[in-house]
Write a protein that holds these residues in place. Structure first.
Motif, PDB file in Angstrom:
ATOM      1  N   ASN A   3       0.812  -1.212   0.000  1.00 41.29           N
ATOM      2  CA  ASN A   3       0.000   0.000   0.000  1.00 41.29           C
ATOM      3  C   ASN A   3       0.847   1.265   0.000  1.00 41.29           C
ATOM      4  OD1 ASN A   3      -2.304  -1.579   0.075  1.00 41.29           O
ATOM      5  ND2 ASN A   3      -2.496  -1.482   2.309  1.00 41.29           N
ATOM      6  N   ALA A   4       2.027   1.155   0.613  1.00 45.78           N
ATOM      7  CA  ALA A   4       2.914   2.314   0.652  1.00 45.78           C
ATOM      8  C   ALA A   4       3.574   2.569  -0.693  1.00 45.78           C
ATOM      9  CB  ALA A   4       3.984   2.125   1.731  1.00 45.78           C
ATOM     10  N   GLY A   5       3.622   1.546  -1.564  1.00 49.31           N
ATOM     11  CA  GLY A   5       4.228   1.703  -2.878  1.00 49.31           C
ATOM     12  C   GLY A   5       5.724   1.938  -2.827  1.00 49.31           C
ATOM     13  N   VAL A   6       6.408   1.257  -1.887  1.00 47.87           N
ATOM     14  CA  VAL A   6       7.853   1.449  -1.754  1.00 47.87           C
ATOM     15  C   VAL A   6       8.566   0.887  -2.972  1.00 47.87           C
ATOM     16  CG1 VAL A   6       7.770   1.405   0.761  1.00 47.87           C
ATOM     17  CG2 VAL A   6       8.082  -0.725  -0.489  1.00 47.87           C
ATOM     18  N   SER A   7       9.779   1.375  -3.203  1.00 48.37           N
ATOM     19  CA  SER A   7      10.517   0.990  -4.404  1.00 48.37           C
ATOM     20  C   SER A   7      10.987  -0.459  -4.343  1.00 48.37           C
ATOM     21  CB  SER A   7      11.724   1.924  -4.593  1.00 48.37           C
ATOM     22  OG  SER A   7      12.534   1.962  -3.429  1.00 48.37           O
ATOM     23  N   LEU A   8      11.298  -0.959  -3.131  1.00 55.90           N
ATOM     24  CA  LEU A   8      11.691  -2.353  -2.998  1.00 55.90           C
ATOM     25  C   LEU A   8      10.457  -3.248  -3.059  1.00 55.90           C
ATOM     26  CD1 LEU A   8      14.320  -2.264  -0.093  1.00 55.90           C
ATOM     27  CD2 LEU A   8      14.778  -2.809  -2.483  1.00 55.90           C
ATOM     28  N   ALA A   9      10.659  -4.507  -3.476  1.00 57.03           N
ATOM     29  CA  ALA A   9       9.548  -5.459  -3.476  1.00 57.03           C
ATOM     30  C   ALA A   9       9.037  -5.632  -2.047  1.00 57.03           C
ATOM     31  CB  ALA A   9      10.010  -6.800  -4.038  1.00 57.03           C
ATOM     32  N   PRO A  10       7.707  -5.643  -1.833  1.00 53.90           N
ATOM     33  CA  PRO A  10       7.160  -5.747  -0.480  1.00 53.90           C
ATOM     34  C   PRO A  10       7.671  -6.962   0.289  1.00 53.90           C
ATOM     35  CG  PRO A  10       5.441  -5.169  -2.034  1.00 53.90           C
ATOM     36  CD  PRO A  10       6.664  -5.480  -2.849  1.00 53.90           C
ATOM     37  N   GLU A  11       7.814  -8.098  -0.395  1.00 54.26           N
ATOM     38  CA  GLU A  11       8.278  -9.290   0.305  1.00 54.26           C
ATOM     39  C   GLU A  11       9.728  -9.148   0.777  1.00 54.26           C
ATOM     40  OE1 GLU A  11       8.202 -10.194  -4.172  1.00 54.26           O
ATOM     41  OE2 GLU A  11       6.928  -9.232  -2.667  1.00 54.26           O
ATOM     42  N   ILE A  12      10.546  -8.392   0.016  1.00 51.96           N
ATOM     43  CA  ILE A  12      11.929  -8.141   0.431  1.00 51.96           C
ATOM     44  C   ILE A  12      11.942  -7.255   1.669  1.00 51.96           C
ATOM     45  CG2 ILE A  12      14.134  -7.125  -0.223  1.00 51.96           C
ATOM     46  CD1 ILE A  12      13.521  -9.739  -1.646  1.00 51.96           C
ATOM     47  N   CYS A  13      11.083  -6.229   1.684  1.00 50.71           N
ATOM     48  CA  CYS A  13      10.991  -5.343   2.843  1.00 50.71           C
ATOM     49  C   CYS A  13      10.573  -6.125   4.085  1.00 50.71           C
ATOM     50  CB  CYS A  13       9.989  -4.222   2.568  1.00 50.71           C
ATOM     51  SG  CYS A  13      10.439  -3.104   1.239  1.00 50.71           S
ATOM     52  N   THR A  14       9.651  -7.058   3.901  1.00 56.07           N
ATOM     53  CA  THR A  14       9.171  -7.858   5.025  1.00 56.07           C
ATOM     54  C   THR A  14      10.284  -8.742   5.571  1.00 56.07           C
ATOM     55  OG1 THR A  14       6.969  -7.874   4.030  1.00 56.07           O
ATOM     56  CG2 THR A  14       7.403  -9.478   5.749  1.00 56.07           C
ATOM     57  N   ILE A  15      11.065  -9.347   4.694  1.00 55.05           N
ATOM     58  CA  ILE A  15      12.198 -10.158   5.144  1.00 55.05           C
ATOM     59  C   ILE A  15      13.195  -9.298   5.910  1.00 55.05           C
ATOM     60  CG2 ILE A  15      14.184 -11.509   4.350  1.00 55.05           C
ATOM     61  CD1 ILE A  15      12.411 -12.463   2.015  1.00 55.05           C
ATOM     62  N   LEU A  16      13.416  -8.082   5.426  1.00 51.39           N
ATOM     63  CA  LEU A  16      14.311  -7.153   6.123  1.00 51.39           C
ATOM     64  C   LEU A  16      13.815  -6.885   7.541  1.00 51.39           C
ATOM     65  CD1 LEU A  16      16.676  -5.114   6.150  1.00 51.39           C
ATOM     66  CD2 LEU A  16      15.106  -3.431   5.168  1.00 51.39           C
ATOM     67  N   ILE A  17      12.503  -6.677   7.678  1.00 50.66           N
ATOM     68  CA  ILE A  17      11.926  -6.457   8.999  1.00 50.66           C
ATOM     69  C   ILE A  17      12.168  -7.676   9.890  1.00 50.66           C
ATOM     70  CG2 ILE A  17       9.735  -6.225  10.242  1.00 50.66           C
ATOM     71  CD1 ILE A  17      10.690  -3.658   8.979  1.00 50.66           C
ATOM     72  N   GLY A  18      11.986  -8.880   9.338  1.00 45.74           N
ATOM     73  CA  GLY A  18      12.210 -10.096  10.103  1.00 45.74           C
ATOM     74  C   GLY A  18      13.639 -10.224  10.582  1.00 45.74           C
ATOM     75  N   ILE A  19      14.601  -9.882   9.729  1.00 41.60           N
ATOM     76  CA  ILE A  19      16.018  -9.955  10.107  1.00 41.60           C
ATOM     77  C   ILE A  19      16.323  -8.976  11.232  1.00 41.60           C
ATOM     78  CG2 ILE A  19      18.369  -9.536   9.300  1.00 41.60           C
ATOM     79  CD1 ILE A  19      17.462 -10.554   6.551  1.00 41.60           C
ATOM     80  N   VAL A  20      15.806  -7.749  11.100  1.00 40.68           N
ATOM     81  CA  VAL A  20      16.019  -6.729  12.133  1.00 40.68           C
ATOM     82  C   VAL A  20      15.435  -7.207  13.463  1.00 40.68           C
ATOM     83  CG1 VAL A  20      15.357  -4.408  12.869  1.00 40.68           C
ATOM     84  CG2 VAL A  20      16.130  -4.804  10.522  1.00 40.68           C
ATOM     85  N   GLN A  21      14.281  -7.845  13.396  1.00 45.61           N
ATOM     86  CA  GLN A  21      13.628  -8.332  14.609  1.00 45.61           C
ATOM     87  C   GLN A  21      14.470  -9.393  15.310  1.00 45.61           C
ATOM     88  OE1 GLN A  21       9.655  -9.660  13.817  1.00 45.61           O
ATOM     89  NE2 GLN A  21       8.926  -9.106  15.842  1.00 45.61           N
TER      90      GLN A  21
END
Length: 508
Positions: A330-348
């Motif tokens: 929904n935010a329309g970020v430049s990175l693929a949404p699934e990549i952003c989600t994986i990034l969040i998981g790694i940070v967590q």
């Protein structure tokens, strides 16, 4: 209320005439006691100094926390799977996209089930045992992922998520109890932090695999972890020695400690006696939930406990975990949404690994304050982004903001309001009232989680996505004020010292 004492040795032993004797030990043949000679007592003291090997204890804790890993899988399941269920593609097992109401129910049935799980676990943990309750409580996950793989109707996904919630509520209630009872004083804090770590690794597992595997394949793979847990935990890991003493099976308790401590039978006698004293004390002074309201200090402890988990939910954590991929889409970020989600998981995962070290240095109150302020800033920034975007303005120069905001939010959450409300809850209540208070607190937490998850889309339609995240930011600011005003530092204090502070008898 008297402070529970830590005994250096067991109670003084007497013979049948009431005369004191040197020491006692359990007799494996008669379930009675054997009087030890002075030489034997010296020999046993030498055994008591036996250091033991903690490898099996860590293995047992990791094996038990495979149940927490499965909880993380269930939490993260909606992030990659909801977008598939909302699509018109051939990968959608329903054949047609779900509507917003169905999406809300799929997301919210897990916290609804988790609200009931603690009551079920609380009723059987003292009769069935910690180990068996964990085994029974994890079993619904088998149906959860089977229904996920085979489901051909939205009602099957409703049932799948509800069963997952029952399992989550049970595991969140019993797993900390089991880990606390098998740990020794040196490892209790460290092993207690494993649960949060295994949960976020399970989340990352779902975030990383879900978007790239066929719907059914992903669910079958998720099914493998609880199967491994059920088989290995049942066959190799012993029951809590505390429960075994509670149920009157002291011989089995000794066997359990021998295995967990990697020591001889003689060298665990002192710890068995300490467990017996703790069990006797808890049994003698056992109280009901309503006894909490008879003392100001216990009432304040309940207010703090319930408020912290409520504010945890009002920080928006379930929305972020369940709908992370949708948020980025929904935010329309430049990175693929699934990549952003994986990034969040790694940070967590990284943040959860750092938190136990910071707690020892900074204390829980400071980290809760830092966490609340950090979450308020990040949710406020995310709300601002969606406010600008939904207003029809160009946000291409702000495409980095949703990713940065959620990374900051996850770090702040994992540093404080993720693990610490549960840790503080464990320190606020004495043993005779802890089970009842924990059950009510956990159920209240998941009730709020259900309401927030179910009606997030409804509220968003009324006030916009920006307004929803702005509301979460305001709740986080309130959380900072609440911690500053009402929550004392609990680290390094006994339960009685904390209750004296809450009762107004001493200063924090």
């Amino acid at each position: 209320m008297s402070e529970k004492k830590e005994y250096e040795y067991g109670p003084v032993a007497t013979n049948e005439n009431g005369a004191e004797v040197d020491a006692v030990r359990f007799n494996t043949e008669s379930n009675g006691v054997t009087i030890l000679s002075q030489n034997t007592m010296v020999s046993q003291q030498n055994h008591n100094s036996q250091p033991g090997d903690k490898k099996f204890l860590y293995l047992a804790a990791c094996a038990a926390n495979l149940a927490a890993f499965t909880c993380g899988q269930a939490f993260g399941w909606t992030s990659p799977e909801i977008p598939i269920l909302k699509s018109n593609g051939t990968e959608n097992p329903l054949g047609q996209p779900i509507n917003p109401s169905q999406e809300g129910w799929i997301g919210s049935f897990l916290p609804l089930g988790a609200m009931l799980g603690p009551f079920a676990a609380g009723m059987v943990a003292d009769s069935l045992g910690r180990k068996k309750t964990l085994l029974v409580g994890t079993t619904p996950f088998l149906a959860t992922f089977l229904l996920g793989a085979l489901g051909g109707s939205v009602n099957m996904y409703y049932l799948s998520r509800f069963l997952a919630g029952l399992a989550v509520g049970c595991i969140f209630t019993v797993l900390p109890m089991y880990i606390g009872e098998i740990s020794d004083n040196e490892t209790r804090g460290q092993l207690g932090s494993f649960m949060q770590l295994f949960i976020v690794v399970g989340l990352l597992f779902s975030y990383a695999l879900g978007p790239y595997l066929p719907f059914a394949t992903f669910n079958y793979i998720c099914l493998g972890i609880p199967v491994v847990f059920l088989i290995y935990f049942f066959m190799r890991i012993p029951e809590s020695p505390y429960f075994l003493v509670l149920s009157g099976n002291c011989e089995a308790a000794i066997d359990s400690l021998v295995k967990l401590r990697s020591k001889s039978r003689d060298s665990v006698q002192k710890e068995i006696e300490e467990i017996k004293l703790a069990v006797d004390d808890a049994t003698t002074n056992k109280k009901s939930f309503f006894d909490i309201f008879k003392e100001r200090s216990l009432t304040m402890a309940l207010v703090i406990s319930v408020s912290l988990v409520a504010l945890q939910q009002f920080s928006g954590i379930n929305i972020v975990l369940f709908y992370a991929q949708d948020i980025f889409t929904n935010a329309g970020v430049s990175l693929a949404p699934e990549i952003c989600t994986i990034l969040i998981g790694i940070v967590q995962v990284i943040a959860s690994g750092v938190t136990p070290m910071l707690v020892e240095r900074k204390g829980k109150r400071f980290l809760l304050l830092l966490s609340a302020v950090g979450m308020a800033i990040s949710q406020g920034a995310l709300g601002y982004f969606f406010y600008v975007k939904d207003g029809g303005n160009d946000v291409s120069n702000l495409s980095w903001l949703p990713v940065a905001s959620l990374v900051l939010y996850i770090i702040a959450y994992c540093l404080g309001f993720g693990p610490l409300p549960w840790a503080v809850m464990g320190e606020l209540f004495p043993g005779e009232i802890k089970a009842a208070a924990s059950t009510v607190t956990a159920s209240g937490c998941w009730l709020l989680g259900f309401l927030i998850t179910k009606y997030f889309n409804v509220v968003t339609e009324l006030i916009g996505t920006g307004g929803s995240f702005g509301f979460f930011a305001a709740c986080c600011l309130f959380a900072a004020g609440f911690v500053w005003k009402c929550v004392p530092e609990t680290s390094g204090k006994s339960v009685q010292e904390i209750l004296d502070i809450l009762g107004g008898n001493t200063k924090a």
